[in-house]
Design a protein around this motif. Structure first.
Motif, PDB file in Angstrom:
ATOM      1  N   ILE A   7       0.847  -1.185   0.000  1.00 11.67           N
ATOM      2  CA  ILE A   7       0.000   0.000   0.000  1.00 11.67           C
ATOM      3  C   ILE A   7       0.888   1.242   0.000  1.00 11.67           C
ATOM      4  O   ILE A   7       2.044   1.188   0.408  1.00 11.67           O
ATOM      5  CB  ILE A   7      -0.963   0.039   1.204  1.00 11.67           C
ATOM      6  N   GLU A   8       0.334   2.336  -0.452  1.00  9.00           N
ATOM      7  CA  GLU A   8       1.067   3.591  -0.500  1.00  9.00           C
ATOM      8  C   GLU A   8       0.546   4.505   0.606  1.00  9.00           C
ATOM      9  O   GLU A   8      -0.662   4.634   0.804  1.00  9.00           O
ATOM     10  CB  GLU A   8       0.851   4.239  -1.865  1.00  9.00           C
ATOM     11  N   VAL A   9       1.474   5.139   1.335  1.00  9.55           N
ATOM     12  CA  VAL A   9       1.123   6.000   2.464  1.00  9.55           C
ATOM     13  C   VAL A   9       1.919   7.299   2.357  1.00  9.55           C
ATOM     14  O   VAL A   9       3.107   7.278   2.021  1.00  9.55           O
ATOM     15  CB  VAL A   9       1.446   5.297   3.811  1.00  9.55           C
ATOM     16  N   LEU A  10       1.261   8.405   2.665  1.00  8.59           N
ATOM     17  CA  LEU A  10       1.910   9.713   2.695  1.00  8.59           C
ATOM     18  C   LEU A  10       2.003  10.170   4.144  1.00  8.59           C
ATOM     19  O   LEU A  10       1.065   9.982   4.910  1.00  8.59           O
ATOM     20  CB  LEU A  10       1.105  10.742   1.892  1.00  8.59           C
ATOM     21  N   ALA A  11       3.129  10.778   4.512  1.00  6.78           N
ATOM     22  CA  ALA A  11       3.308  11.273   5.885  1.00  6.78           C
ATOM     23  C   ALA A  11       4.202  12.502   5.865  1.00  6.78           C
ATOM     24  O   ALA A  11       4.914  12.752   4.903  1.00  6.78           O
ATOM     25  CB  ALA A  11       3.921  10.191   6.765  1.00  6.78           C
ATOM     26  N   HIS A  12       4.152  13.245   6.978  1.00  8.27           N
ATOM     27  CA  HIS A  12       5.001  14.434   7.073  1.00  8.27           C
ATOM     28  C   HIS A  12       5.523  14.604   8.489  1.00  8.27           C
ATOM     29  O   HIS A  12       4.996  14.035   9.438  1.00  8.27           O
ATOM     30  CB  HIS A  12       4.243  15.687   6.632  1.00  8.27           C
ATOM     31  N   SER A  13       6.574  15.411   8.604  1.00  7.29           N
ATOM     32  CA  SER A  13       7.200  15.701   9.890  1.00  7.29           C
ATOM     33  C   SER A  13       7.845  17.076   9.816  1.00  7.29           C
ATOM     34  O   SER A  13       8.290  17.501   8.757  1.00  7.29           O
ATOM     35  CB  SER A  13       8.263  14.649  10.218  1.00  7.29           C
ATOM     36  N   GLU A  14       7.914  17.739  10.940  1.00  4.36           N
ATOM     37  CA  GLU A  14       8.620  19.009  11.014  1.00  4.36           C
ATOM     38  C   GLU A  14      10.100  18.792  11.308  1.00  4.36           C
ATOM     39  O   GLU A  14      10.890  19.729  11.271  1.00  4.36           O
ATOM     40  CB  GLU A  14       7.996  19.907  12.098  1.00  4.36           C
ATOM     41  N   THR A  15      10.504  17.545  11.597  1.00  4.68           N
ATOM     42  CA  THR A  15      11.861  17.224  12.020  1.00  4.68           C
ATOM     43  C   THR A  15      12.759  16.717  10.890  1.00  4.68           C
ATOM     44  O   THR A  15      13.831  17.259  10.656  1.00  4.68           O
ATOM     45  CB  THR A  15      11.836  16.167  13.140  1.00  4.68           C
ATOM     46  N   GLU A  18      13.350  10.959   7.968  1.00  6.33           N
ATOM     47  CA  GLU A  18      13.362   9.717   8.756  1.00  6.33           C
ATOM     48  C   GLU A  18      12.201   9.701   9.742  1.00  6.33           C
ATOM     49  O   GLU A  18      11.536   8.676   9.921  1.00  6.33           O
ATOM     50  CB  GLU A  18      14.687   9.565   9.503  1.00  6.33           C
ATOM     51  N   ASP A  19      11.948  10.838  10.378  1.00  5.56           N
ATOM     52  CA  ASP A  19      10.835  10.931  11.324  1.00  5.56           C
ATOM     53  C   ASP A  19       9.502  10.773  10.599  1.00  5.56           C
ATOM     54  O   ASP A  19       8.597  10.112  11.101  1.00  5.56           O
ATOM     55  CB  ASP A  19      10.891  12.261  12.079  1.00  5.56           C
ATOM     56  N   ALA A  20       9.379  11.351   9.425  1.00 10.34           N
ATOM     57  CA  ALA A  20       8.155  11.198   8.637  1.00 10.34           C
ATOM     58  C   ALA A  20       7.926   9.738   8.270  1.00 10.34           C
ATOM     59  O   ALA A  20       6.802   9.233   8.334  1.00 10.34           O
ATOM     60  CB  ALA A  20       8.223  12.062   7.376  1.00 10.34           C
ATOM     61  N   THR A  21       9.000   9.034   7.913  1.00  5.65           N
ATOM     62  CA  THR A  21       8.904   7.610   7.588  1.00  5.65           C
ATOM     63  C   THR A  21       8.473   6.810   8.812  1.00  5.65           C
ATOM     64  O   THR A  21       7.585   5.946   8.731  1.00  5.65           O
ATOM     65  CB  THR A  21      10.252   7.080   7.055  1.00  5.65           C
ATOM     66  N   ALA A  22       9.074   7.091   9.955  1.00  7.45           N
ATOM     67  CA  ALA A  22       8.715   6.399  11.196  1.00  7.45           C
ATOM     68  C   ALA A  22       7.255   6.659  11.557  1.00  7.45           C
ATOM     69  O   ALA A  22       6.547   5.747  12.010  1.00  7.45           O
ATOM     70  CB  ALA A  22       9.630   6.835  12.328  1.00  7.45           C
ATOM     71  N   SER A  37       8.101  -4.403   5.484  1.00  5.76           N
ATOM     72  CA  SER A  37       9.126  -3.471   5.006  1.00  5.76           C
ATOM     73  C   SER A  37       8.482  -2.148   4.597  1.00  5.76           C
ATOM     74  O   SER A  37       7.278  -2.059   4.392  1.00  5.76           O
ATOM     75  CB  SER A  37       9.886  -4.061   3.822  1.00  5.76           C
ATOM     76  N   VAL A  38       9.343  -1.145   4.504  1.00 10.52           N
ATOM     77  CA  VAL A  38       8.921   0.172   4.026  1.00 10.52           C
ATOM     78  C   VAL A  38       9.922   0.623   2.964  1.00 10.52           C
ATOM     79  O   VAL A  38      11.127   0.471   3.134  1.00 10.52           O
ATOM     80  CB  VAL A  38       8.808   1.190   5.186  1.00 10.52           C
ATOM     81  N   TYR A  39       9.406   1.130   1.868  1.00  8.66           N
ATOM     82  CA  TYR A  39      10.226   1.632   0.776  1.00  8.66           C
ATOM     83  C   TYR A  39       9.888   3.110   0.583  1.00  8.66           C
ATOM     84  O   TYR A  39       8.729   3.455   0.310  1.00  8.66           O
ATOM     85  CB  TYR A  39       9.936   0.848  -0.506  1.00  8.66           C
ATOM     86  N   VAL A  40      10.863   3.983   0.775  1.00  6.95           N
ATOM     87  CA  VAL A  40      10.639   5.414   0.583  1.00  6.95           C
ATOM     88  C   VAL A  40      10.698   5.682  -0.916  1.00  6.95           C
ATOM     89  O   VAL A  40      11.762   5.627  -1.531  1.00  6.95           O
ATOM     90  CB  VAL A  40      11.670   6.265   1.353  1.00  6.95           C
ATOM     91  N   GLN A  41       9.546   5.966  -1.476  1.00  5.25           N
ATOM     92  CA  GLN A  41       9.440   6.163  -2.916  1.00  5.25           C
ATOM     93  C   GLN A  41       9.791   7.596  -3.311  1.00  5.25           C
ATOM     94  O   GLN A  41      10.430   7.811  -4.334  1.00  5.25           O
ATOM     95  CB  GLN A  41       8.016   5.841  -3.359  1.00  5.25           C
ATOM     96  N   GLU A  42       9.383   8.557  -2.493  1.00  6.52           N
ATOM     97  CA  GLU A  42       9.600   9.950  -2.854  1.00  6.52           C
ATOM     98  C   GLU A  42       9.748  10.800  -1.600  1.00  6.52           C
ATOM     99  O   GLU A  42       9.113  10.533  -0.578  1.00  6.52           O
ATOM    100  CB  GLU A  42       8.391  10.446  -3.658  1.00  6.52           C
ATOM    101  N   GLN A  43      10.598  11.817  -1.673  1.00 12.40           N
ATOM    102  CA  GLN A  43      10.790  12.767  -0.583  1.00 12.40           C
ATOM    103  C   GLN A  43      10.577  14.171  -1.131  1.00 12.40           C
ATOM    104  O   GLN A  43      10.983  14.465  -2.251  1.00 12.40           O
ATOM    105  CB  GLN A  43      12.203  12.687  -0.009  1.00 12.40           C
ATOM    106  N   SER A  44       9.956  15.025  -0.322  1.00 12.43           N
ATOM    107  CA  SER A  44       9.811  16.423  -0.693  1.00 12.43           C
ATOM    108  C   SER A  44       9.758  17.252   0.583  1.00 12.43           C
ATOM    109  O   SER A  44       9.682  16.702   1.681  1.00 12.43           O
ATOM    110  CB  SER A  44       8.552  16.647  -1.536  1.00 12.43           C
ATOM    111  N   TYR A  55       8.916  18.180   6.202  1.00 14.17           N
ATOM    112  CA  TYR A  55       9.477  17.094   5.400  1.00 14.17           C
ATOM    113  C   TYR A  55       8.349  16.125   5.062  1.00 14.17           C
ATOM    114  O   TYR A  55       7.589  15.734   5.946  1.00 14.17           O
ATOM    115  CB  TYR A  55      10.573  16.358   6.176  1.00 14.17           C
ATOM    116  N   ARG A  56       8.261  15.733   3.804  1.00 13.59           N
ATOM    117  CA  ARG A  56       7.179  14.835   3.369  1.00 13.59           C
ATOM    118  C   ARG A  56       7.767  13.593   2.707  1.00 13.59           C
ATOM    119  O   ARG A  56       8.763  13.681   1.987  1.00 13.59           O
ATOM    120  CB  ARG A  56       6.276  15.556   2.377  1.00 13.59           C
ATOM    121  N   VAL A  57       7.118  12.465   2.940  1.00 13.15           N
ATOM    122  CA  VAL A  57       7.524  11.218   2.293  1.00 13.15           C
ATOM    123  C   VAL A  57       6.303  10.517   1.707  1.00 13.15           C
ATOM    124  O   VAL A  57       5.198  10.618   2.224  1.00 13.15           O
ATOM    125  CB  VAL A  57       8.252  10.244   3.255  1.00 13.15           C
ATOM    126  N   ASN A  58       6.552   9.846   0.623  1.00 13.42           N
ATOM    127  CA  ASN A  58       5.583   8.958  -0.001  1.00 13.42           C
ATOM    128  C   ASN A  58       6.224   7.576   0.094  1.00 13.42           C
ATOM    129  O   ASN A  58       7.270   7.344  -0.505  1.00 13.42           O
ATOM    130  CB  ASN A  58       5.370   9.382  -1.454  1.00 13.42           C
TER     131      ASN A  58
END
Length: 66
Positions: A7-15, A18-22, A37-44, A55-58
């Protein structure tokens, strides 16, 4: 034999990214069991006044289907 789903998940962090992924894994694990497992597909990032504000991760999460 095990069957896995992705599945694909989007998350964000102010730190950090890595924190966004966690945070993505932590939040998803409340409703999705057996995450393998987790695969970081995209960072912005968003920028405010010349500084990174968020910080944002897909990510793609792989988990076993029962």
């Amino acid at each position: 034999m095990s069957v896995l789903k992705v599945i694909e998940v989007l998350a964000h962090s102010e730190t950090s990214w890595e924190d966004a992924t966690a945070k993505a894994v932590s939040k998803a694990s409340k409703s999705v069991k057996h995450i393998r497992s987790v695969y970081v597909q995209e960072q912005s990032a968003t920028v405010v006044d010349g500084k990174v504000s968020q910080y944002r991760v897909n990510v793609k999460l792989t988990f076993e289907i029962e």
